[in-house]
Write an enzyme that holds these catalytic residues in place. Structure first.
Site, PDB file in Angstrom:
ATOM      1  N   LYS A  22     -49.952   5.507  -8.539  1.00 57.64           N
ATOM      2  CA  LYS A  22     -49.348   4.176  -8.584  1.00 57.64           C
ATOM      3  C   LYS A  22     -48.931   3.721  -7.183  1.00 57.64           C
ATOM      4  CE  LYS A  22     -46.849   3.505 -12.307  1.00 57.64           C
ATOM      5  NZ  LYS A  22     -45.672   3.901 -13.104  1.00 57.64           N
ATOM      6  N   ARG A  92     -40.043   3.487 -10.441  1.00 56.66           N
ATOM      7  CA  ARG A  92     -41.260   3.819 -11.194  1.00 56.66           C
ATOM      8  C   ARG A  92     -41.785   5.186 -10.784  1.00 56.66           C
ATOM      9  NH1 ARG A  92     -45.196  -1.188 -10.222  1.00 56.66           N
ATOM     10  NH2 ARG A  92     -46.064  -0.416 -12.190  1.00 56.66           N
ATOM     11  N   GLY A 101     -47.342   7.214 -20.240  1.00 57.73           N
ATOM     12  CA  GLY A 101     -46.207   7.350 -21.136  1.00 57.73           C
ATOM     13  C   GLY A 101     -45.376   8.595 -20.927  1.00 57.73           C
ATOM     14  N   MET A 103     -43.511   9.356 -18.219  1.00 59.83           N
ATOM     15  CA  MET A 103     -42.243   9.120 -17.532  1.00 59.83           C
ATOM     16  C   MET A 103     -41.922   7.632 -17.595  1.00 59.83           C
ATOM     17  SD  MET A 103     -42.932  11.560 -14.365  1.00 59.83           S
ATOM     18  CE  MET A 103     -44.201  12.817 -14.502  1.00 59.83           C
ATOM     19  N   ARG A 336     -55.347   0.593 -11.547  1.00 59.68           N
ATOM     20  CA  ARG A 336     -55.893   1.952 -11.473  1.00 59.68           C
ATOM     21  C   ARG A 336     -57.252   1.935 -12.151  1.00 59.68           C
ATOM     22  NH1 ARG A 336     -51.413   4.061 -15.585  1.00 59.68           N
ATOM     23  NH2 ARG A 336     -52.048   2.834 -17.352  1.00 59.68           N
ATOM     24  N   HIS A 454     -49.177   2.696 -26.860  1.00 60.68           N
ATOM     25  CA  HIS A 454     -49.178   4.128 -26.580  1.00 60.68           C
ATOM     26  C   HIS A 454     -50.205   4.847 -27.445  1.00 60.68           C
ATOM     27  CE1 HIS A 454     -47.700   8.301 -27.165  1.00 60.68           C
ATOM     28  NE2 HIS A 454     -47.535   8.217 -25.854  1.00 60.68           N
ATOM     29  N   ARG A 616     -77.043  39.677 -29.449  1.00 62.20           N
ATOM     30  CA  ARG A 616     -76.041  40.728 -29.291  1.00 62.20           C
ATOM     31  C   ARG A 616     -75.997  41.591 -30.532  1.00 62.20           C
ATOM     32  NH1 ARG A 616     -69.829  39.305 -29.071  1.00 62.20           N
ATOM     33  NH2 ARG A 616     -70.240  38.884 -31.266  1.00 62.20           N
ATOM     34  N   GLU A 744     -67.037  42.913 -20.714  1.00 60.58           N
ATOM     35  CA  GLU A 744     -65.859  42.386 -21.408  1.00 60.58           C
ATOM     36  C   GLU A 744     -64.716  43.388 -21.455  1.00 60.58           C
ATOM     37  OE1 GLU A 744     -67.050  41.380 -25.415  1.00 60.58           O
ATOM     38  OE2 GLU A 744     -68.522  42.983 -25.450  1.00 60.58           O
ATOM     39  N   SER A 763     -73.683  39.657 -19.276  1.00 57.19           N
ATOM     40  CA  SER A 763     -73.136  38.407 -19.792  1.00 57.19           C
ATOM     41  C   SER A 763     -71.630  38.613 -19.898  1.00 57.19           C
ATOM     42  CB  SER A 763     -73.746  38.104 -21.153  1.00 57.19           C
ATOM     43  OG  SER A 763     -73.156  36.932 -21.675  1.00 57.19           O
ATOM     44  N   ASN A 767     -63.910  36.035 -23.627  1.00 58.45           N
ATOM     45  CA  ASN A 767     -62.849  36.083 -24.649  1.00 58.45           C
ATOM     46  C   ASN A 767     -62.214  37.475 -24.660  1.00 58.45           C
ATOM     47  OD1 ASN A 767     -63.669  33.534 -25.273  1.00 58.45           O
ATOM     48  ND2 ASN A 767     -64.709  34.095 -27.172  1.00 58.45           N
ATOM     49  N   ASP A 768     -63.059  38.486 -24.814  1.00 57.34           N
ATOM     50  CA  ASP A 768     -62.526  39.850 -24.804  1.00 57.34           C
ATOM     51  C   ASP A 768     -62.018  40.252 -23.427  1.00 57.34           C
ATOM     52  OD1 ASP A 768     -62.363  41.432 -27.202  1.00 57.34           O
ATOM     53  OD2 ASP A 768     -64.506  41.030 -27.466  1.00 57.34           O
ATOM     54  N   CYS A 830     -70.622  33.950 -21.682  1.00 56.53           N
ATOM     55  CA  CYS A 830     -70.801  33.495 -23.063  1.00 56.53           C
ATOM     56  C   CYS A 830     -69.485  33.364 -23.811  1.00 56.53           C
ATOM     57  CB  CYS A 830     -71.743  34.421 -23.810  1.00 56.53           C
ATOM     58  SG  CYS A 830     -71.095  36.077 -24.026  1.00 56.53           S
ATOM     59  N   TYR A 850     -76.369  31.169 -15.528  1.00 50.09           N
ATOM     60  CA  TYR A 850     -76.171  30.208 -16.614  1.00 50.09           C
ATOM     61  C   TYR A 850     -74.788  30.338 -17.221  1.00 50.09           C
ATOM     62  CZ  TYR A 850     -76.761  34.047 -19.924  1.00 50.09           C
ATOM     63  OH  TYR A 850     -76.584  35.208 -20.629  1.00 50.09           O
TER      64      TYR A 850
HETATM   65  P1  ADP Z   1     -45.982   3.124 -16.624  1.00 44.45           P
HETATM   66  O1  ADP Z   1     -46.396   4.165 -15.671  1.00 44.45           O
HETATM   67  O2  ADP Z   1     -45.395   3.678 -17.868  1.00 44.45           O
HETATM   68  O3  ADP Z   1     -47.057   2.117 -16.869  1.00 44.45           O
HETATM   69  P2  ADP Z   1     -44.760   1.290 -14.812  1.00 44.45           P
HETATM   70  O4  ADP Z   1     -44.058   1.851 -13.633  1.00 44.45           O
HETATM   71  O5  ADP Z   1     -46.093   0.745 -14.593  1.00 44.45           O
HETATM   72  O6  ADP Z   1     -44.756   2.367 -15.973  1.00 44.45           O
HETATM   73  O7  ADP Z   1     -43.799   0.200 -15.393  1.00 44.45           O
HETATM   74  C1  ADP Z   1     -44.024  -0.363 -16.641  1.00 44.45           C
HETATM   75  C2  ADP Z   1     -43.945  -1.861 -16.556  1.00 44.45           C
HETATM   76  O8  ADP Z   1     -42.724  -2.256 -16.016  1.00 44.45           O
HETATM   77  C3  ADP Z   1     -44.978  -2.495 -15.665  1.00 44.45           C
HETATM   78  O9  ADP Z   1     -46.191  -2.664 -16.313  1.00 44.45           O
HETATM   79  C4  ADP Z   1     -44.344  -3.807 -15.379  1.00 44.45           C
HETATM   80  O10 ADP Z   1     -44.606  -4.706 -16.417  1.00 44.45           O
HETATM   81  C5  ADP Z   1     -42.890  -3.475 -15.344  1.00 44.45           C
HETATM   82  N1  ADP Z   1     -42.426  -3.378 -13.961  1.00 44.45           N
HETATM   83  C6  ADP Z   1     -42.374  -2.306 -13.172  1.00 44.45           C
HETATM   84  N2  ADP Z   1     -41.900  -2.619 -11.951  1.00 44.45           N
HETATM   85  C7  ADP Z   1     -41.659  -3.931 -11.982  1.00 44.45           C
HETATM   86  C8  ADP Z   1     -41.171  -4.865 -11.021  1.00 44.45           C
HETATM   87  N3  ADP Z   1     -40.856  -4.496  -9.786  1.00 44.45           N
HETATM   88  N4  ADP Z   1     -41.052  -6.138 -11.397  1.00 44.45           N
HETATM   89  C9  ADP Z   1     -41.373  -6.516 -12.663  1.00 44.45           C
HETATM   90  N5  ADP Z   1     -41.827  -5.710 -13.598  1.00 44.45           N
HETATM   91  C10 ADP Z   1     -41.978  -4.422 -13.266  1.00 44.45           C
HETATM   92 MG    MG Z   2     -47.879   0.954 -15.600  1.00 47.16          MG
HETATM   93 MG    MG Z   3     -44.659   3.622 -19.755  1.00 49.99          MG
END
Ligand code: ADP
Ligand code: MG
Ligand code: MG
Length: 871
Positions: A22, A92, A101, A103, A336, A454, A616, A744, A763, A767-768, A830, A850
């Site tokens: 990010k 962030r 999702g 963090m 991204r 999510h 085998r 093995e 071969s 697993n073993d 294998c 292989y």
């Molecule tokens: P995640 O990694 O879960 O996508 P983000 O860090 O992208 O979390 O934040 C989630 C949302 O929060 C972003 O998609 C955006 O809509 C909002 N957000 C984050 N930073 C800002 C900011 N500086 N101004 C406005 N909205 C923000």
């Molecule tokens: Mg985001």
């Molecule tokens: Mg999020």
């Protein structure tokens, strides 16, 4: 002094290891001159340092954070914690690899009781100011203080109900003010102190929370599922806020430059008016399709499209973008390379090649090998589907067909999956805590949330069928039932989901194997051009073998012979053999088995059409074959003219304390050479006959399992040669055959130079080899490995991801020693690891000839082998 903090304008896209995905992309977009709210990124190294310091941010890093903050204040013409013109920021998280999702982000940080009033006055929009503050209190409490969201959601719902409104946007400034008072009192009650008013404290606490979140249980599970090392750490970006919640000229959204489910070219996304942050993905209101923006705010839409195209061309890949509109002014908050389904990945890669944007080599590198699994996922049998009753229809969030029993919690889904059931997880909406249950499910159905919710994002990543946003469902989680299309579905009832059409069906609809299309063949052909490793399959039946060939297998690396003995017409014969007390009796019983084994081998040789097949010899402990059911015991007694008591006694004598390390593998052939002899005859006769009938040039490859000593191998090999030569003479054939062994047992790896004197090929039975090296059995490890992951002793299951440090060393040693004795020693693997991309790469590096894996993983191995060769 290290540099721990980078302003956005100091970074770029190549710095993702340091700035996280990010942070690096925010820097890159800043350099491209796009409208990005400015900010700075605290590095992943600072996160690692935080842990090294015993969970403390050291002075030097804190100082650099405040220096960067001062520069940001200057840029923005606002001051953090100021009572006249306060700067608000978001905090962030972002690791090297995206962890959706895992963090949570904190928005509107810097607000407090005083500045919220200033903010209200300055913007002339008290509703907006209070909305921002209540959101901040909730996010800070949840993410930083780990106070459950439910307290806050409960209050919000209560006030909405009291005011008789449906959505939070319908609440007035006064209502929001009341909510803030209630939020703060909950905070005080639960935390025993006032909500923190000092913005600098808020900031440092938030940064620490992000660092901490790197090690929360769901992050650890996610990392294990996605092969992300624990020592990467996460970066933290602190960014000036822009606001999508100022009113109806504002909003926030998520969009992809191409369809992430199908790969179809064209913008694809959703937005919500008067909303902030995660509102779109949290599914609190149903978002609008991005195309609507063209009508609502044509200028903003035009600019949005220009930037989206610019980003796709810049990164030369499909982009997943997050944006916010503040009073008709557009800001980009993230881009991204978008996650996508496997069919979409292939479509996009082929399109980008055709558009001249990337080369075939780049196309190969971009496709996540593991994801090919999805292509091979089942579809519904057309006829069964036509007869199925449609209960309802919602968003086709992740393709594929799934049928199973309904469960309403992640725990229940996991539990019933472990008990061997096919499971459909039905939730109001999913959250990261549900991840293991989602993993266990064949399919996921949610009541709320859009295509970017999510549930949708995670399911696509896992390749699990998912239907989201089914608002028609009336769910009663407490009673464990839901109502849809006039039917009541209770826990344990079957439903079926078509994640490609979004249709929900009643009952257990039959599924069938997937069809693979042109894009797949194109990518695979490119991969085959570059890979060095051959790919074989583990197959025991002609049907599996034929399927594997369709998927590109170039041979069989492991044909297990024991499975053939479990068929109802054979098991009595093998039991008779096991309970025989004299060699003659044993030989008699075994000769009854030869015709069956020979037919099995002929079938497999025919299916493989001359491709190499490694067979085998019998491996499992004999007690696996003896009867346990009373009626089977009686039958066997009759057959063998023994009493039931005698049979039971004989069976009991086969009991072993530790069968994994007991009388199995080549040890069987040492005690009963007749078994190896019978199998040799079956193999040789089958090969000679198929060669004669079909004009192939099959050279049988006979593999002796569980060898730990050269003389042991030599002993078994002598019986094999004796019979093989006899069969050759009987048929007047000069067929060539090969005898090799599995490596093995650690001792075999240590003495590989000696073993190679007798073995033409090795071969690696990983697993073993893994279980013997770690000293724990794969049947029991499940019981304690979870504790090991939680305590960060092991990061992943060594039975699915090869332990390169330990087991890998044994393999490397065995290769060196083996080749020293026999330079043309043929080498393969294998174990289950043969289809794991990271392990395939390791095998490539070690110079194996292989890898061999289950049929459905053959394409994965082909692609992974090409990617390894191109690294
Ligand atoms: P995640 O990694 O879960 O996508 P983000 O860090 O992208 O979390 O934040 C989630 C949302 O929060 C972003 O998609 C955006 O809509 C909002 N957000 C984050 N930073 C800002 C900011 N500086 N101004 C406005 N909205 C923000
Ligand atoms: Mg985001
Ligand atoms: Mg999020």
């Amino acid at each position: 002094m290290g540099k721990w903090v980078y302003l956005f304008k100091e970074g770029n896209a190549d710095m993702r290891n340091l700035l996280g995905g990010k942070g690096a992309n925010l820097a890159e977009m800043t350099n491209l001159g796009l409208p990005i709210p400015q900010g700075f990124t605290v590095t992943t190294e600072a996160c690692i340092d935080y842990y090294d310091q015993g969970k403390m941010i050291k002075e030097e890093i804190q100082m650099q954070i405040f220096e960067a903050l001062a520069k940001l204040e200057e840029q923005q013409g606002k001051k953090f914690g100021d009572n006249d013109n306060p700067l608000l920021v978001s905090v962030r998280s972002g690791a090297r690899a995206s962890m959706p999702g895992m963090m949570d982000t904190i928005l509107n940080l810097g607000l407090n009781d005083v500045s919220v009033e200033v903010f209200a006055k300055k913007t002339g929009n008290p509703r907006f100011a209070y909305d921002s503050y209540r959101r901040f209190i909730q996010m800070f409490s949840d993410v930083v203080m780990e106070l459950s969201k439910t307290f806050f959601e409960g209050i919000l719902d209560e006030i909405k109900e009291k005011k008789g409104v449906q959505y939070d946007t319908d609440l007035t400034a006064e209502d929001l003010r009341e909510i803030i008072v209630r939020y703060k009192s909950v905070y005080k009650e639960k935390m025993g102190e006032e909500f923190p008013q000092e913005p600098k404290v808020q900031l440092m606490e938030a940064v620490k929370a992000v660092f901490r979140s790197w090690d929360n249980p769901r992050a650890i599970v996610y990392r294990r599922m996605n092969d992300i090392p624990g020592d990467w750490g996460t970066a933290v970006s602190v960014q000036a806020m822009v606001f999508g919640n100022t009113g109806n000229k504002s909003g926030t959204g998520v969009a992809f430059t191409r369809n992430p489910s199908t790969g179809e070219k064209g913008i694809y996304g959703e937005y919500l008016i008067n909303a902030q942050g995660e509102d779109v993905v949290a599914g609190i209101r149903t978002p609008l399709p991005i195309k609507r923006l063209e009508e609502d705010m044509p200028n903003v839409f035009k600019q949005f499209m220009e930037i989206a195209n610019k980003l796709e061309n810049h990164y030369r890949d499909m982009q997943d973008m997050e944006f916010t509109i503040e009073d008709e002014k557009l800001f980009f908050l993230q881009t991204r390379n978008g996650k996508r389904t496997a069919p979409a990945a292939l479509q996009i890669a082929c399109d980008l090649v055709d558009e001249g944007k990337i080369t075939p080599i780049e196309a190969i590198k971009r496709i996540e090998a593991k994801s090919l699994d999805q292509l091979l996922h089942p579809m519904f049998v057309v006829k069964a589907l036509q007869e199925g009753k449609v209960l309802g229809h919602a968003l086709p969030a992740s393709p594929g067909a799934a049928a199973g029993k309904v469960y309403f919690t992640a725990e229940a889904a996991k539990e019933h999956h472990n008990a061997g059931e096919r499971v459909i997880l039905v939730r109001l909406e999913t959250s990261p805590e549900d991840i293991e249950g989602m993993h266990a499910a064949e399919g996921i159905l949610t009541v709320r949330g859009g295509m970017t919710s999510h549930a949708a994002v995670v399911a696509r990543g896992m390749g699990t069928a998912c239907i989201s946003g089914c608002g028609e469902i009336k769910i009663d989680e407490a009673a464990k039932l839901f109502e849809l299309g006039g039917e009541i579905i209770s826990e344990g009832d079957y439903i079926s989901l078509d994640g490609s059409t979004g249709k929900i069906y009643l009952g257990d609809i039959q599924t069938e194997e997937a069809q693979i299309g042109g894009n797949f063949e194109r990518i695979m052909a490119w991969a085959d051009e570059y890979r060095k490793l051959k790919v074989r399959t583990n197959a025991d039946t002609p049907a599996d073998a034929a399927n594997a060939v369709k998927l590109g297998a170039e041979g069989i690396g492991l044909c297990r012979t024991e499975h053939m003995f479990f068929e109802p017409d054979r098991i009595p014969k093998i039991r008779q053999m096991i309970l025989s007390t004299t060699e003659e009796e044993r030989i008699k019983a075994l000769s009854g088995l030869i015709p069956y084994q020979k037919q099995d081998f002929k079938g497999i040789y025919e299916a493989m059409e001359g491709r190499p097949v490694t067979i085998r010899f019998l491996d499992p402990p004999l007690h696996e074959f003896v009867p346990t059911e009373e009626k089977d015991i009686e039958e066997l007694a009759k057959r063998m003219e023994l009493t039931v008591k005698q049979v039971k006694k004989a069976c009991d004598e086969l009991h072993e304390f530790n069968p994994m390390m007991g009388h199995r593998g080549c040890r069987l052939a040492v005690t009963y050479p007749e078994i190896a002899k019978m199998q040799t005859r079956a193999v040789m006769e089958a090969a000679i006959e198929v060669n004669n009938e079909r004009g192939f040039h099959i050279e049988p490859e006979i593999m002796i399992p569980l060898v730990g000593e050269k003389k042991e191998l030599k002993f078994v090999k002598d019986s094999v040669i004796e019979v093989a030569e006899k069969v050759k003479k009987e048929y007047g054939s000069n067929i060539i055959y090969h005898i090799g062994t599995m490596i093995e047992i650690p001792r075999a790896a240590l003495l590989a130079n000696e073993i190679a004197e007798e073995a033409e090929f090795f071969s690696f039975g990983t697993n073993d080899l893994t279980q013997m090296t770690f000293g724990f059995s794969r049947d029991d490890a499940g019981k304690f490995l979870d504790a090991y992951y939680k305590s960060k002793i092991y990061e992943s299951d060594p039975f699915s991801k090869l332990d390169q440090n330990g087991v890998g060393q044994l393999i490397e040693m065995a290769i060196k020693k083996g080749r020293a004795t026999r330079p043309d020693l043929h080498l393969g693997i294998c174990g289950e690891h043969g289809g794991d991309p990271a392990s395939v790469e390791f095998c490539h590096k070690l110079g194996l000839d292989y890898v061999s894996c289950s049929p459905f993983r053959v394409p994965i191995a082909r692609l992974a082998a090409a990617q390894a060769a191109l690294k």
